[in-house]
Design an enzyme around this catalytic site. Structure first.
Site, PDB file in Angstrom:
ATOM      1  N   HIS A   1      20.925 -35.082  73.323  1.00  8.84           N
ATOM      2  CA  HIS A   1      21.373 -33.847  72.682  1.00  8.84           C
ATOM      3  C   HIS A   1      21.059 -33.836  71.192  1.00  8.84           C
ATOM      4  O   HIS A   1      21.704 -33.123  70.430  1.00  8.84           O
ATOM      5  CB  HIS A   1      22.871 -33.654  72.917  1.00  8.84           C
ATOM      6  CG  HIS A   1      23.230 -33.571  74.366  1.00  8.84           C
ATOM      7  ND1 HIS A   1      22.877 -32.501  75.160  1.00  8.84           N
ATOM      8  CD2 HIS A   1      23.855 -34.458  75.184  1.00  8.84           C
ATOM      9  CE1 HIS A   1      23.299 -32.724  76.392  1.00  8.84           C
ATOM     10  NE2 HIS A   1      23.890 -33.909  76.431  1.00  8.84           N
TER      11      HIS A   1
ATOM     12  N   GLU B   1      29.050 -49.855  65.508  1.00 11.81           N
ATOM     13  CA  GLU B   1      29.240 -50.986  64.601  1.00 11.81           C
ATOM     14  C   GLU B   1      27.889 -51.630  64.234  1.00 11.81           C
ATOM     15  O   GLU B   1      27.675 -52.013  63.083  1.00 11.81           O
ATOM     16  CB  GLU B   1      30.188 -52.009  65.258  1.00 11.81           C
ATOM     17  CG  GLU B   1      30.476 -53.256  64.468  1.00 11.81           C
ATOM     18  CD  GLU B   1      31.149 -53.047  63.112  1.00 11.81           C
ATOM     19  OE1 GLU B   1      31.544 -51.904  62.800  1.00 11.81           O
ATOM     20  OE2 GLU B   1      31.244 -54.017  62.352  1.00 11.81           O
TER      21      GLU B   1
ATOM     22  N   TRP C   1      35.032 -50.736  39.886  1.00 10.28           N
ATOM     23  CA  TRP C   1      34.264 -49.949  40.862  1.00 10.28           C
ATOM     24  C   TRP C   1      34.444 -48.503  40.423  1.00 10.28           C
ATOM     25  O   TRP C   1      35.541 -47.955  40.480  1.00 10.28           O
ATOM     26  CB  TRP C   1      34.829 -50.180  42.260  1.00 10.28           C
ATOM     27  CG  TRP C   1      34.021 -49.585  43.365  1.00 10.28           C
ATOM     28  CD1 TRP C   1      32.958 -50.150  44.015  1.00 10.28           C
ATOM     29  CD2 TRP C   1      34.227 -48.316  43.998  1.00 10.28           C
ATOM     30  NE1 TRP C   1      32.491 -49.303  44.987  1.00 10.28           N
ATOM     31  CE2 TRP C   1      33.249 -48.164  45.003  1.00 10.28           C
ATOM     32  CE3 TRP C   1      35.139 -47.267  43.801  1.00 10.28           C
ATOM     33  CZ2 TRP C   1      33.158 -47.030  45.812  1.00 10.28           C
ATOM     34  CZ3 TRP C   1      35.039 -46.130  44.608  1.00 10.28           C
ATOM     35  CH2 TRP C   1      34.061 -46.037  45.596  1.00 10.28           C
TER      36      TRP C   1
ATOM     37  N   LYS D   1      35.057 -53.901  49.363  1.00 10.43           N
ATOM     38  CA  LYS D   1      35.654 -54.592  50.501  1.00 10.43           C
ATOM     39  C   LYS D   1      36.997 -53.989  50.858  1.00 10.43           C
ATOM     40  O   LYS D   1      37.337 -53.827  52.021  1.00 10.43           O
ATOM     41  CB  LYS D   1      35.824 -56.068  50.126  1.00 10.43           C
ATOM     42  CG  LYS D   1      36.431 -56.928  51.215  1.00 10.43           C
ATOM     43  CD  LYS D   1      35.451 -57.134  52.331  1.00 10.43           C
ATOM     44  CE  LYS D   1      36.019 -57.899  53.498  1.00 10.43           C
ATOM     45  NZ  LYS D   1      35.227 -57.668  54.719  1.00 10.43           N
TER      46      LYS D   1
ATOM     47  N   CYS E   1      38.308 -52.567  42.552  1.00 10.24           N
ATOM     48  CA  CYS E   1      38.417 -53.266  41.271  1.00 10.24           C
ATOM     49  C   CYS E   1      39.150 -54.593  41.392  1.00 10.24           C
ATOM     50  O   CYS E   1      40.143 -54.700  42.107  1.00 10.24           O
ATOM     51  CB  CYS E   1      39.157 -52.406  40.270  1.00 10.24           C
ATOM     52  SG  CYS E   1      38.485 -50.765  40.084  1.00 10.24           S
TER      53      CYS E   1
ATOM     54  N   ARG F   1      35.050 -57.971  46.390  1.00  7.73           N
ATOM     55  CA  ARG F   1      35.732 -56.692  46.587  1.00  7.73           C
ATOM     56  C   ARG F   1      34.823 -55.497  46.297  1.00  7.73           C
ATOM     57  O   ARG F   1      35.139 -54.380  46.694  1.00  7.73           O
ATOM     58  CB  ARG F   1      36.955 -56.622  45.673  1.00  7.73           C
ATOM     59  CG  ARG F   1      38.013 -57.636  46.018  1.00  7.73           C
ATOM     60  CD  ARG F   1      39.038 -57.755  44.917  1.00  7.73           C
ATOM     61  NE  ARG F   1      39.815 -56.555  44.727  1.00  7.73           N
ATOM     62  CZ  ARG F   1      40.985 -56.306  45.310  1.00  7.73           C
ATOM     63  NH1 ARG F   1      41.495 -57.189  46.124  1.00  7.73           N
ATOM     64  NH2 ARG F   1      41.644 -55.198  45.086  1.00  7.73           N
TER      65      ARG F   1
ATOM     66  N   ASN G   1      43.305 -50.658  38.377  1.00  9.43           N
ATOM     67  CA  ASN G   1      42.679 -50.353  39.668  1.00  9.43           C
ATOM     68  C   ASN G   1      43.416 -49.145  40.228  1.00  9.43           C
ATOM     69  O   ASN G   1      44.638 -49.175  40.316  1.00  9.43           O
ATOM     70  CB  ASN G   1      42.832 -51.568  40.595  1.00  9.43           C
ATOM     71  CG  ASN G   1      42.232 -51.331  41.967  1.00  9.43           C
ATOM     72  OD1 ASN G   1      41.531 -50.343  42.180  1.00  9.43           O
ATOM     73  ND2 ASN G   1      42.492 -52.234  42.891  1.00  9.43           N
ATOM     74  N   GLY G   2      42.700 -48.085  40.577  1.00 12.40           N
ATOM     75  CA  GLY G   2      43.367 -46.889  41.101  1.00 12.40           C
ATOM     76  C   GLY G   2      42.871 -45.656  40.367  1.00 12.40           C
ATOM     77  O   GLY G   2      41.848 -45.703  39.681  1.00 12.40           O
TER      78      GLY G   2
ATOM     79  N   GLU H   1      24.874 -50.790  56.047  1.00 13.94           N
ATOM     80  CA  GLU H   1      25.672 -51.342  54.937  1.00 13.94           C
ATOM     81  C   GLU H   1      24.895 -52.368  54.130  1.00 13.94           C
ATOM     82  O   GLU H   1      24.943 -52.358  52.911  1.00 13.94           O
ATOM     83  CB  GLU H   1      26.921 -52.060  55.484  1.00 13.94           C
ATOM     84  CG  GLU H   1      28.097 -51.180  55.771  1.00 13.94           C
ATOM     85  CD  GLU H   1      29.299 -51.977  56.277  1.00 13.94           C
ATOM     86  OE1 GLU H   1      30.400 -51.704  55.824  1.00 13.94           O
ATOM     87  OE2 GLU H   1      29.134 -52.888  57.122  1.00 13.94           O
TER      88      GLU H   1
ATOM     89  N   LYS I   1      26.658 -51.925  60.402  1.00 16.88           N
ATOM     90  CA  LYS I   1      26.301 -53.206  59.777  1.00 16.88           C
ATOM     91  C   LYS I   1      24.927 -53.102  59.136  1.00 16.88           C
ATOM     92  O   LYS I   1      24.719 -53.535  58.019  1.00 16.88           O
ATOM     93  CB  LYS I   1      26.292 -54.356  60.807  1.00 16.88           C
ATOM     94  CG  LYS I   1      27.612 -54.848  61.313  1.00 16.88           C
ATOM     95  CD  LYS I   1      28.420 -55.670  60.341  1.00 16.88           C
ATOM     96  CE  LYS I   1      29.261 -54.837  59.429  1.00 16.88           C
ATOM     97  NZ  LYS I   1      30.512 -54.324  59.851  1.00 16.88           N
TER      98      LYS I   1
HETATM   99  C1  G6P Z   1      35.543 -50.785  53.634  1.00 19.88           C
HETATM  100  C2  G6P Z   1      34.836 -52.048  54.031  1.00 19.88           C
HETATM  101  C3  G6P Z   1      34.636 -52.069  55.550  1.00 19.88           C
HETATM  102  C4  G6P Z   1      35.956 -51.892  56.253  1.00 19.88           C
HETATM  103  C5  G6P Z   1      36.696 -50.640  55.799  1.00 19.88           C
HETATM  104  C6  G6P Z   1      38.117 -50.606  56.296  1.00 19.88           C
HETATM  105  O1  G6P Z   1      34.715 -49.690  53.814  1.00 19.88           O
HETATM  106  O2  G6P Z   1      33.593 -52.158  53.363  1.00 19.88           O
HETATM  107  O3  G6P Z   1      34.069 -53.314  55.914  1.00 19.88           O
HETATM  108  O4  G6P Z   1      35.739 -51.824  57.628  1.00 19.88           O
HETATM  109  O5  G6P Z   1      36.759 -50.612  54.367  1.00 19.88           O
HETATM  110  O6  G6P Z   1      38.824 -51.661  55.691  1.00 19.88           O
HETATM  111  P1  G6P Z   1      40.091 -52.361  56.284  1.00 19.88           P
HETATM  112  O7  G6P Z   1      40.422 -53.439  55.298  1.00 19.88           O
HETATM  113  O8  G6P Z   1      41.168 -51.301  56.331  1.00 19.88           O
HETATM  114  O9  G6P Z   1      39.777 -52.880  57.626  1.00 19.88           O
END
Ligand code: G6P
Length: 612
Positions: free
Chosen positions: A508, A485, A76, A607, A2, A27, A102-103, A492, A489
Site C-alpha cells: 500500500h 526497531e 542539548w 539518551k 543535558c 546522554r 537542564n529543561g 539512529e 536502529k
Molecule cells: C530516546 C532514546 C531512545 C529511547 C527513547 C525512550 O529517544 O534515544 O533510545 O528508546 O528515548 O527512552 P526511555 O528511556 O523512556 O526508554
C-alpha cells in the site's frame, strides 16, 4: 539530555567535573562548559562541540585552574543554536552568579523583558540565562543564595534540573529540580550534584534523589533540602546499586557493542528469581499488591517512546495471544494530549529504559489522575517513573550508555513475557502448557549467545550496503515491531533513511520504492505466518528488490528466495522478537562503523529525553 555535575570539597574540582561530564556524554549534547569558584571570582569556560574540545581549549590557554567548588554542563540545544555563547553556564550581569540548567523555562520571554527593563543585559538566546539574572535581582535584597533561588523558582514555569553557584557564597552549591532529574552525592567532607549517578559513581555511592519542587543547599559538610515554598524536607540517603565497571567499555570499541554482547546476561538478569521454570510460573514481587487490579483490568494500555514503544507493541501481541488480555499501545506524547478515556478499571504500563522520559512521565501522571493503576517497566532504579508508579517490574539490564537502546529492549521484551505468563497462569493456563513456555524463555540467553558465534555474514552485509540511501524492514505479527526497531536502529546511528512496515502493508505504499538497489530486510521466522511473509518476499523479488532474510536455522526454503540469509535459532513464536532483533542491532552497528559514524553518540539524539 543535558548533563550536570557539581562538586564542593577538598579535591581539585576541574578533573572531577571533566570526568563527570565525560561520563554523561552518552546522554547526548552539543556544547559543554564549566564554572569554577576561584579566589572570590567565578571563572566560566564554555564551548560548542565535545567535552574534549573544551579540555583542549583549556590546555591550549594553559588554564587548568585549581578550585574546590565548581560545576560542569553538557547542553542539548533547545533555545538558541549550539554555539559557545549559548552553552552553559550562564551568569548574571556582574558575573557573580552562575547557573547550569537542564529543561525549559516556558515563561522566560516575559521574565527577560521585565529584567531588561530593569537594566539587565543578556548575552545569549537561551531561556536559562534569565535564571541567573532573576536570582541576581532577588539576591540584591535577600543576600541569601539558597533563599534567592527558591524565590526565583516561584516565578518560573517549566522544567528544570539546575545548579547555581555564586562568588558571594563560595561554600555551597544550590540545586533544584522540577521535572528534570537531579541527585546529590555525599562523600567524606565533600558534596556532589549530578544529573545521573554515572557522573559521580567513581567518588561516592551515597545519593539523595531530589523530587520536583525541592531545592537543596549542598556544602562540604552535608546538605539541607526545602521546597521552593520554604518547607524543610528530610531526605533519605540511598545507595547506588551499580558499579563503575558497568559504565565502562570493558575492552569493546563502543558501548553499543558491549551492550549488544551483554544481552545473554541481561536477559538472564531480567528472569532471575522470577521465572520458575519447572513450575511453569512467574513470580513478580512488584506486582503482588496490584494483583487484583491486574487480573480484573478491563484492558491494559502500554505507553512508551522510541524503542520502549516498540517493546510495548511486542507486549501487545504477547498479552493478547497468550494471556487473552485486551491491550492497547500508545506513544506517550500522543496519549498525554489526546484526552484519553481512562477508568479505574484500566491498568497502564509505562515502559522506559531511563525512567525519566518527559512524555512518558507526563502520561503516567495523566493516567494516574484519571484513576488508572499505573505500573512501571523501567531499567533505572530510583528514576522518576519508577518512583511515581504504583508498582512495577525493574528490567535489570544495568546502565545502558549507548544512545541506541539494545539490551534494554530485549530486557523489556523478556519482562513483558514474564508479566504475560504470570497473568496467563493466574487466568487458568495449565501448568503443562506453561512449562513449555517457561522452558523456551529459559533457553533464550543461550540462543542469543549462539547468534554471536557467527556475525561475519552481518558484517559482510554492512560492507555490501554501506552506501545505500534507503532500507526497508518488514515483518508480520510480533515481528512487525522488530522491523520497526531494526529501521530505527539503522537510522539512529548510521543516518541511512530506513522504514519499518508490516510486510503485507508494504504493497500500500513502500512497494513504489522498490527497485534493484533497494535492500529489503525481512524478519521471517518459521512461525504460524511464515507462508504469508514468503508471499510478501515474492512481491519484492518480482520487483528486483534485494532481499535480506532474518530466518531460522532450519529454514532451507528461504535460500532460494533471499539474496542474503542471516540465521537465528528457533524459539516459541511470541518470544522470537527477543532473538530476531539481535542481528538487526548488529547490522545497524556494523553499518555505522563502516560509514565512520559516532556509534555511541549519534548526532542530535539524546539518551534520556527530559523535555517534551
Ligand atoms: C530516546 C532514546 C531512545 C529511547 C527513547 C525512550 O529517544 O534515544 O533510545 O528508546 O528515548 O527512552 P526511555 O528511556 O523512556 O526508554
Amino acid at each position: 539530555m543535558c548533563g550536570i555535575v557539581g562538586y564542593i570539597g577538598p579535591k581539585d574540582t576541574l578533573p572531577i567535573l571533566i570526568e563527570g561530564l565525560k561520563r554523561l556524554e552518552y546522554r547526548g549534547y552539543d556544547s559543554a562548559g564549566i564554572a569554577l569558584s576561584i579566589n572570590g571570582e567565578i571563572l566560566v569556560r564554555k564551548k560548542a562541540g565535545k567535552v574534549a574540545d573544551l579540555v583542549a581549549d583549556l590546555k591550549k590557554s594553559n588554564e587548568l585552574p585549581h578550585a574546590h567548588l565548581g560545576m560542569g554542563h553538557t547542553r542539548w540545544a533547545t533555545h538558541g543554536e549550539p554555539n559557545d555563547i549559548n552553552a552553559h553556564p550562564h551568569v548574571d550581569c556582574q558575573g557573580e552568579i552562575a547557573v547550569i540548567h537542564n529543561g525549559i523555562i516556558e515563561n522566560y520571554l516575559a521574565i527577560k523583558t521585565r529584567l531588561k527593563q530593569r537594566g539587565h543585559v543578556f548575552q545569549s538566546e537561551t531561556d536559562t540565562e534569565i535564571l541567573a539574572h532573576l536570582i541576581e535581582e532577588i539576591y540584591k535584597t535577600k543576600k541569601d543564595l539558597f533563599a534567592a533561588v527558591r524565590l526565583a523558582l516561584r516565578e518560573v514555569r517549566g522544567t528544570y534540573g539546575l545548579v547555581v553557584l555564586s562568588s558571594h557564597e563560595p561554600d555551597k552549591l544550590i540545586a533544584a529540580r522540577m521535572g528534570s532529574p537531579l541527585i546529590l552525592g555525599l562523600g567524606d567532607g565533600e558534596g556532589f550534584v549530578a544529573a545521573d549517578a554515572a557522573a559521580i559513581i567513581a567518588h561516592t555511592r551515597q545519593v539523595v534523589y531530589l523530587n520536583d519542587g525541592e531545592v537543596a543547599e549542598v556544602t562540604a559538610r552535608g546538605f539541607e533540602t526545602k521546597t521552593i515554598y520554604d518547607v524543610s524536607i528530610d531526605k533519605a540517603i540511598e545507595e547506588i546499586t551499580f558499579d563503575l565497571s558497568q559504565i565502562e567499555r570493558g575492552g569493546y570499541e563502543h558501548f553499543m557493542m558491549k551492550e549488544i554482547h551483554e544481552q545473554p546476561e541481561t536477559i538472564r538478569n531480567a528472569m532471575r528469581g522470577r521465572l520458575l521454570v519447572e513450575e511453569g510460573n512467574v513470580r513478580l514481587g512488584g506486582l503482588d499488591h496490584v494483583r487484583d487490579k491486574l487480573l480484573g483490568a478491563r484492558r491494559v494500555i502500554i505507553i512508551g517512546c522510541g524503542t520502549s514503544w516498540h517493546a510495548g507493541l511486542v507486549g501487545e501481541y504477547m498479552l493478547e495471544h497468550i494471556a487473552k488480555v485486551p491491550t492497547e499501545v500508545e506513544y506517550a506524547s500522543e496519549f498525554r494530549y489526546r484526552s484519553p478515556v481512562i477508568t479505574n478499571n484500566d491498568v497502564v504500563f509505562l515502559i522506559s529504559q531511563s525512567g525519566e522520559t518527559a512524555d512518558t512521565l507526563a502520561a503516567l501522571r495523566e493516567a494516574k489522575a484519571k484513576g488508572a493503576t499505573v505500573l512501571g517497566i523501567v531499567n533505572v532504579v530510583g528514576s522518576s517513573i519508577a518512583r511515581e508508579s504504583q508498582g512495577g517490574v525493574y528490567v535489570h539490564a544495568g546502565p545502558e550508555i549507548g544512545v541506541a537502546s539494545t539490551k534494554a529492549f530485549t530486557s523489556q521484551l523478556t519482562t513483558l513475557a514474564l508479566i504475560t505468563l504470570m497473568i496467563a497462569r493466574e487466568k487458568g493456563m495449565k501448568k503443562e502448557e506453561a512449562v513449555v513456555l517457561t522452558r523456551e524463555l529459559d533457553a533464550i540467553p543461550g540462543k542469543v549467545s549462539q547468534i554471536f558465534t557467527n556475525v561475519e555474514p552481518i558484517r559482510a552485509l554492512a560492507r555490501e550496503f554501506r552506501d545505500s540511501k534507503n532500507f526497508l524492514f518488514l515483518g508480520r505479527g510480533a515481528n512487525f515491531p522488530v522491523a520497526l526497531e531494526g529501521a530505527l536502529k539503522l537510522k539512529e546511528i548510521s543516518y541511512i533513511h530506513a522504514e519499518g512496515y508490516p510486510a503485507a502493508e508494504m504493497k500500500h505504499g513502500p512497494i513504489a520504492l522498490i527497485d534493484e538497489k533497494m535492500p529489503v530486510v525481512f524478519v521471517v521466522p518459521k512461525d504460524s505466518i511464515y507462508e504469508k511473509v514468503i508471499s510478501n518476499i515474492q512481491e519484492v523479488r518480482a520487483r528486483k528488490g534485494r532481499i535480506i532474510a532474518i530466518a531460522n536455522e532450519d529454514d532451507h526454503e528461504i535460500n532460494s528466495m533471499a539474496d542474503y540469509v542471516i540465521r537465528v535459532p528457533r524459539t516459541y513464536g511470541f518470544f522470537g522478537p527477543i532473538l530476531n532483533v539481535i542481528p538487526l542491532q548488529l547490522l545497524a552497528y556494523y553499518m555505522a562503523v563502516e560509514r565512520g559514524c559516532n556509534v555511541d553518540q549519534p548526532r542530535n539524539l539524546a539518551k534520556s529525553v527530559t523535555v517534551e
